[in-house]
Design a protein around this motif. Sequence first.
Motif, PDB file in Angstrom:
ATOM      1  N   THR B 265       0.862  -1.260  -0.187  1.00 54.70           N
ATOM      2  CA  THR B 265      -0.574   0.150   0.170  1.00 54.70           C
ATOM      3  C   THR B 265       1.369   1.642   0.246  1.00 54.70           C
ATOM      4  N   ALA B 266       1.948   1.222   0.842  1.00 59.98           N
ATOM      5  CA  ALA B 266       2.473   2.285   1.047  1.00 59.98           C
ATOM      6  C   ALA B 266       2.989   2.801  -0.454  1.00 59.98           C
ATOM      7  N   VAL B 267       3.935   1.666  -1.011  1.00 62.29           N
ATOM      8  CA  VAL B 267       4.761   1.740  -2.539  1.00 62.29           C
ATOM      9  C   VAL B 267       3.857   2.555  -3.754  1.00 62.29           C
ATOM     10  N   SER B 268       2.276   1.768  -4.065  1.00 57.36           N
ATOM     11  CA  SER B 268       1.453   2.311  -4.583  1.00 57.36           C
ATOM     12  C   SER B 268       1.094   3.608  -4.290  1.00 57.36           C
ATOM     13  N   VAL B 275       3.379   9.484 -10.593  1.00 57.23           N
ATOM     14  CA  VAL B 275       2.677   9.556 -12.297  1.00 57.23           C
ATOM     15  C   VAL B 275       1.424  11.286 -12.027  1.00 57.23           C
ATOM     16  N   ARG B 276       1.200  11.607 -10.304  1.00 55.07           N
ATOM     17  CA  ARG B 276       0.440  12.572 -10.442  1.00 55.07           C
ATOM     18  C   ARG B 276       1.481  13.773 -10.081  1.00 55.07           C
ATOM     19  N   PHE B 277       2.270  13.731  -9.820  1.00 52.22           N
ATOM     20  CA  PHE B 277       3.402  14.994  -9.934  1.00 52.22           C
ATOM     21  C   PHE B 277       4.435  15.644 -11.144  1.00 52.22           C
ATOM     22  N   ALA B 278       5.145  14.050 -11.311  1.00 48.33           N
ATOM     23  CA  ALA B 278       6.369  14.278 -11.379  1.00 48.33           C
ATOM     24  C   ALA B 278       6.534  13.851 -13.125  1.00 48.33           C
ATOM     25  N   ASP B 279       5.266  12.502 -13.617  1.00 45.20           N
ATOM     26  CA  ASP B 279       5.412  11.777 -15.285  1.00 45.20           C
ATOM     27  C   ASP B 279       6.605  10.831 -14.697  1.00 45.20           C
ATOM     28  N   ASN B 280       8.316  11.039 -14.046  1.00 51.76           N
ATOM     29  CA  ASN B 280       9.006  10.280 -14.509  1.00 51.76           C
ATOM     30  C   ASN B 280      10.220  10.085 -13.219  1.00 51.76           C
ATOM     31  N   GLY B 281      10.045   8.776 -13.043  1.00 54.93           N
ATOM     32  CA  GLY B 281      10.897   8.314 -11.921  1.00 54.93           C
ATOM     33  C   GLY B 281      10.823   6.859 -11.559  1.00 54.93           C
ATOM     34  N   GLU B 282      11.113   6.422 -10.620  1.00 48.48           N
ATOM     35  CA  GLU B 282      11.601   5.657 -10.357  1.00 48.48           C
ATOM     36  C   GLU B 282      11.475   4.754  -8.734  1.00 48.48           C
ATOM     37  N   VAL B 283      10.719   3.067  -8.650  1.00 47.60           N
ATOM     38  CA  VAL B 283      10.444   2.751  -7.382  1.00 47.60           C
ATOM     39  C   VAL B 283      12.240   1.586  -7.333  1.00 47.60           C
ATOM     40  N   LEU B 287      16.169  -5.578  -0.634  1.00 52.13           N
ATOM     41  CA  LEU B 287      16.239  -6.807   0.953  1.00 52.13           C
ATOM     42  C   LEU B 287      17.233  -6.209   1.513  1.00 52.13           C
ATOM     43  N   LEU B 288      17.570  -6.046   3.577  1.00 51.69           N
ATOM     44  CA  LEU B 288      17.921  -5.344   4.212  1.00 51.69           C
ATOM     45  C   LEU B 288      18.426  -6.914   5.033  1.00 51.69           C
ATOM     46  N   ASP B 289      19.611  -6.876   5.155  1.00 48.97           N
ATOM     47  CA  ASP B 289      20.043  -8.056   5.894  1.00 48.97           C
ATOM     48  C   ASP B 289      20.661  -6.812   7.664  1.00 48.97           C
ATOM     49  N   ARG B 290      20.517  -6.468   7.622  1.00 49.93           N
ATOM     50  CA  ARG B 290      21.309  -5.523   8.753  1.00 49.93           C
ATOM     51  C   ARG B 290      20.846  -3.834   9.536  1.00 49.93           C
ATOM     52  N   PRO B 291      20.435  -3.833  10.568  1.00 49.03           N
ATOM     53  CA  PRO B 291      20.595  -4.665  11.145  1.00 49.03           C
ATOM     54  C   PRO B 291      19.268  -5.938  11.527  1.00 49.03           C
ATOM     55  N   ARG B 292      18.839  -5.965  10.898  1.00 47.49           N
ATOM     56  CA  ARG B 292      17.768  -6.667  11.231  1.00 47.49           C
ATOM     57  C   ARG B 292      17.775  -6.958   9.743  1.00 47.49           C
ATOM     58  N   ARG B 293      16.630  -8.121   9.274  1.00 48.36           N
ATOM     59  CA  ARG B 293      15.729  -7.972   8.468  1.00 48.36           C
ATOM     60  C   ARG B 293      14.858  -7.110   7.739  1.00 48.36           C
ATOM     61  N   GLY B 294      14.709  -6.533   6.770  1.00 45.01           N
ATOM     62  CA  GLY B 294      13.985  -5.564   6.460  1.00 45.01           C
ATOM     63  C   GLY B 294      14.006  -5.885   4.938  1.00 45.01           C
ATOM     64  N   ILE B 295      13.350  -4.222   4.723  1.00 44.12           N
ATOM     65  CA  ILE B 295      12.651  -3.959   2.954  1.00 44.12           C
ATOM     66  C   ILE B 295      12.692  -2.393   3.494  1.00 44.12           C
ATOM     67  N   ARG B 296      14.048  -2.030   2.336  1.00 43.92           N
ATOM     68  CA  ARG B 296      14.488  -0.474   1.948  1.00 43.92           C
ATOM     69  C   ARG B 296      13.358  -0.412   0.798  1.00 43.92           C
ATOM     70  N   VAL B 297      12.546   0.683   0.713  1.00 42.67           N
ATOM     71  CA  VAL B 297      11.559   1.139  -0.639  1.00 42.67           C
ATOM     72  C   VAL B 297      12.366   2.096  -1.053  1.00 42.67           C
ATOM     73  N   ILE B 298      13.036   2.814  -1.931  1.00 40.22           N
ATOM     74  CA  ILE B 298      13.428   3.603  -2.427  1.00 40.22           C
ATOM     75  C   ILE B 298      12.732   4.516  -3.615  1.00 40.22           C
ATOM     76  N   LEU B 338      11.510   8.752   5.212  1.00 32.25           N
ATOM     77  CA  LEU B 338      12.724   9.674   5.291  1.00 32.25           C
ATOM     78  C   LEU B 338      12.265  10.504   3.876  1.00 32.25           C
ATOM     79  N   VAL B 339      11.900  11.823   3.506  1.00 31.28           N
ATOM     80  CA  VAL B 339      11.560  12.660   2.187  1.00 31.28           C
ATOM     81  C   VAL B 339      12.461  13.966   2.729  1.00 31.28           C
ATOM     82  N   GLU B 340      13.393  13.685   1.487  1.00 32.17           N
ATOM     83  CA  GLU B 340      14.417  14.705   1.139  1.00 32.17           C
ATOM     84  C   GLU B 340      14.130  14.823  -0.367  1.00 32.17           C
ATOM     85  N   SER B 341      13.274  16.951  -0.396  1.00 33.00           N
ATOM     86  CA  SER B 341      12.961  17.237  -1.258  1.00 33.00           C
ATOM     87  C   SER B 341      13.252  18.459  -1.627  1.00 33.00           C
TER      88      SER B 341
END
Lengths: 128, 358
Positions: B265-268, B275-283, B287-298, B338-341
């Motif tokens: 849902t967050a990715v969506s 799509v709404r504001f920028a026309d062009n981008g990338e997701v 997967l992360l192993d450290r410090p714990r198992r997790g996932i990072r979406v940029i 985290l948002v950088e803009s």
Amino acid sequence: MNTGPALVSILRQGSTLVASIHTALNDTEMVRFQQDLIRQIGEHRARGVIIDVAALDVLDSFASRTLRAVAEMARLRGASTVVVGIQPEVAYAMVELGTGGDALTTALDLEDGLALLADLGQSGPARG
Amino acid sequence: MTTARASDREGPTDAAEVEALIPVLRRVVRARVGSHPQAEDLVQETLARVLAARERIEPGMLEPYAIATARNVVASLWRQGDRAVRNAHRLFDPGRPDGADDVVIATEQTAAVGRALAQLSEDERRLLLAHEVTGQDTRSLAEAADSTAGAVAARLKRIRARLRVEYLLALDDVEPPSDRCRAVLVALSGADRRRQDELDTERHLLECPLCARLSEPLVERGPVRSDEAHVPIAEAADIVTARHRARELAARAGFDGVDLTLIATAVSEMARNIVRFADNGEVSVRLLDRPRRGIRVIVRDTGPGIPDVDRALQDGYSTDEGLGLGLPGARRLMDEFLVESSQGNGTTVKMTKWIKRG
């Protein structure tokens, strides 16, 4: 344009339309679904609409907004809408996201949805 | 033909005698072929044959012999012509001939390798050639340089990475627009993840069309990573693709059903902002192993940027009416957000979710 299996089916049962969404819809498909449904309410003189979203793993803000818009348009066309089959994870995500507002009438599954529509029909204005 | 041997004669036929035959032969040949472009060739061919055979020709027989030879040569020309016509179809070569452009491309490629090599330092060039061309192994190279085989191998890897970049630049005959371009391309070429993260290569590729194009072959040759995914976002249909890929990866990392839905849902939400504001981008999902198992979406875009990030993160700024960005909602779905803009420079949203213990 779309040659694959149907993404959505809209079936009529008496004065009720049962619309099932079978797979994740992108925004364009979602909007087309909305238009089809509203059109068919008139064609079939439907008094109730059930939207089955049991197959969806995600209802993001756009999808929730579209469902609410469908319910609102259906109401203006004289039909009540019940959304059924929201999965527990999806419900959780909707609340976290802030899209779980009370504007949607919901029921657990199709059976409950039909029962709810029947109640609404009885307590609502006289049936035609 | 004549059976007499040359040694029985008073001497071999003189070359000058043969030469004297030329006007006669020209007449004979011209009489048969007219002003055929090969007429002179036929005369010369006849002379060559006569010269070759002069030892066997009886004195006084030179001229008749030469004339007979000339007739034969002319006849064989006609026969050859007939044969060529008959066999013309056999000359058809169904294979693709080396097109002029292939040759040009090969030449350009060779030149580009040369120019790329010239960009390396003398020392680097010598090391690379010793290893790749002469076939000297890293151990002996290490001994010569008072180093270790591992260090030499690592150095060679870096040199090769740079060479690939210089080659692509030379082949395109372009100079990259910024200093960062070379560094980014070398990091990609060397498949150096740490350096790529330091430089934020992915954002650079979104912003720099030249590097985006040049990096394609560099990235392709790298190992296919099963713990990350990149989904370009340009239209509504890409949103669904992005959240499917994120969900797949998250499921592999071991997230449970609720978390899978939260992540998707967050990715969506964030992909929809592109799509709404920028026309062009990338997701991009990793997967992360450290410090714990997790996932990072940029989520990166090259859109107009968010003027006031703090306000955009407040509830209420984001509304359900389609005016907001859905940032606060997505933030609640993830563990870190985290948002950088900056205005005019696009937006990067980094969001992470960790697998709960237990």
